[in-house]
Scaffold this motif. Structure first.
Motif, PDB file in Angstrom:
ATOM      1  N   HIS A 103       0.818  -1.216   0.000  1.00 29.73           N
ATOM      2  CA  HIS A 103       0.000   0.000   0.000  1.00 29.73           C
ATOM      3  C   HIS A 103       0.850   1.264   0.000  1.00 29.73           C
ATOM      4  CE1 HIS A 103       0.486  -0.153   4.507  1.00 29.73           C
ATOM      5  NE2 HIS A 103       0.482   1.169   4.356  1.00 29.73           N
ATOM      6  N   VAL A 104       2.133   1.166   0.290  1.00 31.70           N
ATOM      7  CA  VAL A 104       3.020   2.343   0.252  1.00 31.70           C
ATOM      8  C   VAL A 104       3.318   2.741  -1.186  1.00 31.70           C
ATOM      9  CG1 VAL A 104       5.353   3.174   0.794  1.00 31.70           C
ATOM     10  CG2 VAL A 104       4.050   1.898   2.504  1.00 31.70           C
ATOM     11  N   VAL A 105       3.448   1.746  -2.079  1.00 32.33           N
ATOM     12  CA  VAL A 105       3.856   2.032  -3.456  1.00 32.33           C
ATOM     13  C   VAL A 105       2.694   1.911  -4.441  1.00 32.33           C
ATOM     14  CG1 VAL A 105       6.215   1.262  -2.984  1.00 32.33           C
ATOM     15  CG2 VAL A 105       4.545  -0.392  -3.827  1.00 32.33           C
ATOM     16  N   GLU A 106       1.541   1.464  -3.989  1.00 28.07           N
ATOM     17  CA  GLU A 106       0.420   1.241  -4.894  1.00 28.07           C
ATOM     18  C   GLU A 106      -0.042   2.554  -5.522  1.00 28.07           C
ATOM     19  OE1 GLU A 106      -3.915  -1.052  -4.802  1.00 28.07           O
ATOM     20  OE2 GLU A 106      -3.008  -0.334  -2.938  1.00 28.07           O
ATOM     21  N   GLY A 107      -0.263   2.520  -6.851  1.00 30.60           N
ATOM     22  CA  GLY A 107      -0.792   3.677  -7.578  1.00 30.60           C
ATOM     23  C   GLY A 107       0.227   4.754  -7.880  1.00 30.60           C
ATOM     24  N   CYS A 108       1.500   4.535  -7.590  1.00 31.69           N
ATOM     25  CA  CYS A 108       2.501   5.577  -7.829  1.00 31.69           C
ATOM     26  C   CYS A 108       2.886   5.652  -9.306  1.00 31.69           C
ATOM     27  CB  CYS A 108       3.756   5.323  -6.992  1.00 31.69           C
ATOM     28  SG  CYS A 108       4.706   3.889  -7.556  1.00 31.69           S
ATOM     29  N   GLU A 109       3.355   6.828  -9.728  1.00 31.00           N
ATOM     30  CA  GLU A 109       3.917   6.996 -11.065  1.00 31.00           C
ATOM     31  C   GLU A 109       5.418   6.729 -11.043  1.00 31.00           C
ATOM     32  OE1 GLU A 109       2.889  10.926 -12.185  1.00 31.00           O
ATOM     33  OE2 GLU A 109       0.734  10.528 -12.369  1.00 31.00           O
ATOM     34  N   SER A 110       6.036   7.028  -9.904  1.00 29.60           N
ATOM     35  CA  SER A 110       7.464   6.745  -9.705  1.00 29.60           C
ATOM     36  C   SER A 110       7.740   6.752  -8.201  1.00 29.60           C
ATOM     37  CB  SER A 110       8.344   7.782 -10.420  1.00 29.60           C
ATOM     38  OG  SER A 110       8.155   9.076  -9.861  1.00 29.60           O
ATOM     39  N   LEU A 111       8.951   6.316  -7.861  1.00 25.92           N
ATOM     40  CA  LEU A 111       9.359   6.258  -6.457  1.00 25.92           C
ATOM     41  C   LEU A 111      10.784   6.763  -6.312  1.00 25.92           C
ATOM     42  CD1 LEU A 111       8.112   2.622  -5.601  1.00 25.92           C
ATOM     43  CD2 LEU A 111       7.056   4.751  -4.787  1.00 25.92           C
ATOM     44  N   TYR A 112      11.070   7.260  -5.149  1.00 25.86           N
ATOM     45  CA  TYR A 112      12.460   7.524  -4.782  1.00 25.86           C
ATOM     46  C   TYR A 112      12.589   7.311  -3.283  1.00 25.86           C
ATOM     47  CZ  TYR A 112      11.041  12.231  -3.170  1.00 25.86           C
ATOM     48  OH  TYR A 112      10.460  13.288  -2.509  1.00 25.86           O
ATOM     49  N   ILE A 113      13.817   7.199  -2.815  1.00 26.85           N
ATOM     50  CA  ILE A 113      14.051   6.929  -1.399  1.00 26.85           C
ATOM     51  C   ILE A 113      15.011   7.963  -0.824  1.00 26.85           C
ATOM     52  CG2 ILE A 113      13.642   4.440  -1.617  1.00 26.85           C
ATOM     53  CD1 ILE A 113      16.725   4.092  -1.591  1.00 26.85           C
ATOM     54  N   GLN A 114      14.977   8.031   0.500  1.00 32.38           N
ATOM     55  CA  GLN A 114      15.897   8.913   1.221  1.00 32.38           C
ATOM     56  C   GLN A 114      16.555   8.092   2.325  1.00 32.38           C
ATOM     57  OE1 GLN A 114      14.167  12.592   2.652  1.00 32.38           O
ATOM     58  NE2 GLN A 114      15.760  12.827   4.229  1.00 32.38           N
ATOM     59  N   THR A 115      17.871   8.233   2.460  1.00 35.08           N
ATOM     60  CA  THR A 115      18.613   7.501   3.480  1.00 35.08           C
ATOM     61  C   THR A 115      18.840   8.384   4.707  1.00 35.08           C
ATOM     62  OG1 THR A 115      20.686   8.123   2.360  1.00 35.08           O
ATOM     63  CG2 THR A 115      19.754   5.966   1.833  1.00 35.08           C
ATOM     64  N   ALA A 116      19.387   7.789   5.748  1.00 37.74           N
ATOM     65  CA  ALA A 116      19.566   8.508   7.010  1.00 37.74           C
ATOM     66  C   ALA A 116      20.510   9.685   6.881  1.00 37.74           C
ATOM     67  CB  ALA A 116      20.076   7.551   8.085  1.00 37.74           C
ATOM     68  N   ASP A 117      21.385   9.653   5.897  1.00 36.52           N
ATOM     69  CA  ASP A 117      22.315  10.787   5.705  1.00 36.52           C
ATOM     70  C   ASP A 117      21.691  11.904   4.887  1.00 36.52           C
ATOM     71  OD1 ASP A 117      22.239   9.677   3.181  1.00 36.52           O
ATOM     72  OD2 ASP A 117      24.341   9.035   3.165  1.00 36.52           O
ATOM     73  N   GLY A 118      20.391  11.790   4.530  1.00 38.19           N
ATOM     74  CA  GLY A 118      19.671  12.852   3.812  1.00 38.19           C
ATOM     75  C   GLY A 118      19.752  12.726   2.305  1.00 38.19           C
ATOM     76  N   LYS A 119      20.546  11.782   1.780  1.00 35.76           N
ATOM     77  CA  LYS A 119      20.685  11.644   0.329  1.00 35.76           C
ATOM     78  C   LYS A 119      19.461  10.932  -0.258  1.00 35.76           C
ATOM     79  CE  LYS A 119      25.742  11.521   0.393  1.00 35.76           C
ATOM     80  NZ  LYS A 119      26.957  10.739   0.055  1.00 35.76           N
ATOM     81  N   LYS A 120      19.131  11.348  -1.510  1.00 39.02           N
ATOM     82  CA  LYS A 120      17.992  10.755  -2.207  1.00 39.02           C
ATOM     83  C   LYS A 120      18.467   9.895  -3.373  1.00 39.02           C
ATOM     84  CE  LYS A 120      14.975  14.603  -0.927  1.00 39.02           C
ATOM     85  NZ  LYS A 120      14.092  15.698  -1.413  1.00 39.02           N
ATOM     86  N   HIS A 121      17.729   8.811  -3.613  1.00 43.78           N
ATOM     87  CA  HIS A 121      18.114   7.864  -4.668  1.00 43.78           C
ATOM     88  C   HIS A 121      16.865   7.458  -5.438  1.00 43.78           C
ATOM     89  CE1 HIS A 121      22.041   7.233  -2.568  1.00 43.78           C
ATOM     90  NE2 HIS A 121      21.289   7.407  -1.485  1.00 43.78           N
ATOM     91  N   ASP A 122      17.004   7.381  -6.761  1.00 45.76           N
ATOM     92  CA  ASP A 122      15.880   6.994  -7.605  1.00 45.76           C
ATOM     93  C   ASP A 122      15.650   5.481  -7.554  1.00 45.76           C
ATOM     94  OD1 ASP A 122      15.440   9.589  -8.438  1.00 45.76           O
ATOM     95  OD2 ASP A 122      16.849   9.436 -10.122  1.00 45.76           O
ATOM     96  N   ILE A 123      14.410   5.108  -7.787  1.00 43.61           N
ATOM     97  CA  ILE A 123      14.035   3.695  -7.843  1.00 43.61           C
ATOM     98  C   ILE A 123      13.803   3.317  -9.307  1.00 43.61           C
ATOM     99  CG2 ILE A 123      12.301   1.977  -7.199  1.00 43.61           C
ATOM    100  CD1 ILE A 123      14.103   2.875  -4.912  1.00 43.61           C
ATOM    101  N   GLU A 124      14.434   2.206  -9.736  1.00 44.41           N
ATOM    102  CA  GLU A 124      14.331   1.776 -11.129  1.00 44.41           C
ATOM    103  C   GLU A 124      12.973   1.162 -11.440  1.00 44.41           C
ATOM    104  OE1 GLU A 124      16.509  -1.439 -14.150  1.00 44.41           O
ATOM    105  OE2 GLU A 124      17.358  -0.997 -12.179  1.00 44.41           O
ATOM    106  N   GLY A 125      12.471   0.336 -10.540  1.00 48.87           N
ATOM    107  CA  GLY A 125      11.193  -0.324 -10.786  1.00 48.87           C
ATOM    108  C   GLY A 125      10.876  -1.318  -9.679  1.00 48.87           C
ATOM    109  N   VAL A 126       9.965  -2.231  -9.987  1.00 53.26           N
ATOM    110  CA  VAL A 126       9.448  -3.175  -9.007  1.00 53.26           C
ATOM    111  C   VAL A 126       9.964  -4.581  -9.326  1.00 53.26           C
ATOM    112  CG1 VAL A 126       7.364  -4.148  -7.981  1.00 53.26           C
ATOM    113  CG2 VAL A 126       7.390  -1.770  -8.775  1.00 53.26           C
ATOM    114  N   ILE A 127      10.459  -5.258  -8.308  1.00 50.28           N
ATOM    115  CA  ILE A 127      10.868  -6.663  -8.453  1.00 50.28           C
ATOM    116  C   ILE A 127       9.670  -7.579  -8.204  1.00 50.28           C
ATOM    117  CG2 ILE A 127      12.326  -8.510  -7.519  1.00 50.28           C
ATOM    118  CD1 ILE A 127      13.933  -6.506  -9.079  1.00 50.28           C
ATOM    119  N   ALA A 128       8.909  -7.309  -7.157  1.00 49.96           N
ATOM    120  CA  ALA A 128       7.752  -8.152  -6.819  1.00 49.96           C
ATOM    121  C   ALA A 128       6.794  -7.376  -5.934  1.00 49.96           C
ATOM    122  CB  ALA A 128       8.222  -9.421  -6.105  1.00 49.96           C
TER     123      ALA A 128
END
Length: 425
Positions: free
Chosen positions: A221-246
């Protein structure tokens, strides 16, 4: 006519008799045993014999007391000749006794010794051959050396393997020996997952690294219906998500993949799915997540119970939440009282060894039906569209073994587009 005779003795049977001197040096048969030998003149003077002329003193004896003696040619010899022959035979027999035993004597003696088990020849025949013993010993030594070499190689190979594995063993020992901290051992493996819709960030949850490829586990339910995703790590850096594995809607689980490895990322350890561990009521747990505007927070609690999905659905009228039913199986959930809020969804639930035992899904409010209705009426009276303000008293987490199953089912790492999530595949 008078002829001379010589006395001879058969070397085979010892029979003494006389023959005419004309047979000296010639071979003939013994009239006693039939053995063949060469007639030799005796050491004594030649002895006269009666001629074979048909006289009364012929071959059959006579009144004068002469004894007939057979010869090579049937010659009759006189008594003195016979006596001489006997004397010669006696001296020859004496010489034979002094010079050795006849062949038949040796044969008889050998037979007796063999029968008694004391024959030298028999003993020699029964004794091991020294050359054969030496060969056998040499072969056995070579065989033993070969076996010893094989054992030595096996030991050396084992030592080499142990030496190769030593760094990993030392690392494991160090990890178990040193005190673990959430800050050092858990937080580097936790991320904040942000969902983009219409070009804007519309919601967020929590995720965590599950392997060396930095796949990230979170809630469906966190990723459902999204057009894209990205993440943020504890050091504040952001990283793009390529796609879904499962993803699995019925289990509220998903696995996503970043476009590249996350610098400083540290995959979390997942509790084994081999039956060696099962979460039990009363076990202490930790919940890590990103509730509301707070980042990478930690709360602690204990497990209340293990509960099946069907049981939760049957209790839906008492819970301020809803669940999807899996038609294929009745999965297990972990109910605990570590405080979680919106934003914690998808975060790891850890045991005391900081191993992931579940994926936090929802905070639930256990209330009686009338209490829920009363809270809703109060909210409507205040024209509060957000509904009743309640504080979750319990939380649910899906068992981490279902993440392991999804990983195994999608081991090829094939990446699917984000649109596949909303389709519930």
């Amino acid at each position: 006519m008078r002829t001379m005779a010589i006395g001879v003795v058969c070397p085979e049977c010892g029979y003494a008799f006389s023959v005419r001197d004309e047979y000296a040096g010639k071979r003939g048969k013994c009239p006693q045993c039939g053995g063949t030998f060469r007639a030799q003149a005796s050491d004594r003077d030649e002895m006269p014999v009666i001629a074979t002329n048909g006289s009364r003193n012929g071959s059959h004896g006579g009144r004068n007391g002469t004894a007939a003696r057979p010869s090579f040619a049937g010659v009759a010899v006189s008594a003195p000749a016979a006596a001489a022959a006997t004397s010669v035979a006696g001296s020859y027999a004496a010489r034979r006794r002094s010079g050795g035993m006849p062949t038949w004597g040796w044969i008889a003696l050998g037979a007796m010794l063999l029968a008694a088990g004391g024959s030298i020849a028999g003993a020699w025949m029964l004794s091991p051959d020294p050359a054969a013993i030496k060969k056998t010993v040499k072969e056995r030594i070579a065989k033993a050396d070969k076996a010893l070499k094989k054992v030595e190689n096996a030991v050396l190979n084992s030592l080499d393997d142990a030496e190769d594995k030593l760094p990993d063993v030392e690392k494991q020992i160090d990890e178990f020996a040193r005190p673990k901290t959430l800050e050092e051992d858990v937080i580097p493996g936790v991320v904040k997952v942000l969902s983009v819709q219409g070009g804007l960030t519309r919601g967020h949850g929590t995720g965590w690294l599950i392997n060396d490829q930095h796949w990230i586990a979170t809630n469906h339910h966190v990723v459902e219906g999204c057009e894209s995703l990205y993440i943020q790590t504890a050091d504040g850096k952001k990283h793009d998500i390529e796609g879904v594995i499962a993803d699995k809607k019925e289990w509220d689980l998903a696995i996503i993949k970043p476009t590249k490895l996350i610098e400083g990322g540290k995959p979390l350890k997942i509790a084994p799915n081999d039956g060696s561990y099962l979460p039990n009521a009363g076990d202490k747990v930790w919940a890590v997540g990103n509730p509301a505007t707070h980042l990478f927070t930690v709360s602690r609690g204990i497990i209340s119970r293990r509960v099946s999905q069907r049981q939760l659905i049957s209790e839906a009228n008492q819970l301020d939440t809803s669940f999807y039913a899996d038609p294929e199986r009745d999965i297990m959930w972990i109910q605990h009282d570590a405080r979680i809020f919106p934003g914690n969804s998808g975060g790891p639930l850890l045991d005391e060894h900081f191993r992931v035992i579940g994926v936090n899904t929802a905070g639930i409010m256990v209330m009686l039906e009338r209490e829920i209705e009363r809270a809703k009426e109060e909210a409507r009276a205040k024209r509060d569209r957000r509904g009743p303000k309640v504080t979750p008293t319990l939380a649910l987490a899906s068992n981490s073994m279902y993440i392991l199953e999804l990983m195994a089912q999608n081991a090829d790492g094939k990446v699917k587009p984000f649109s596949s999530i909303s389709e519930g595949h």
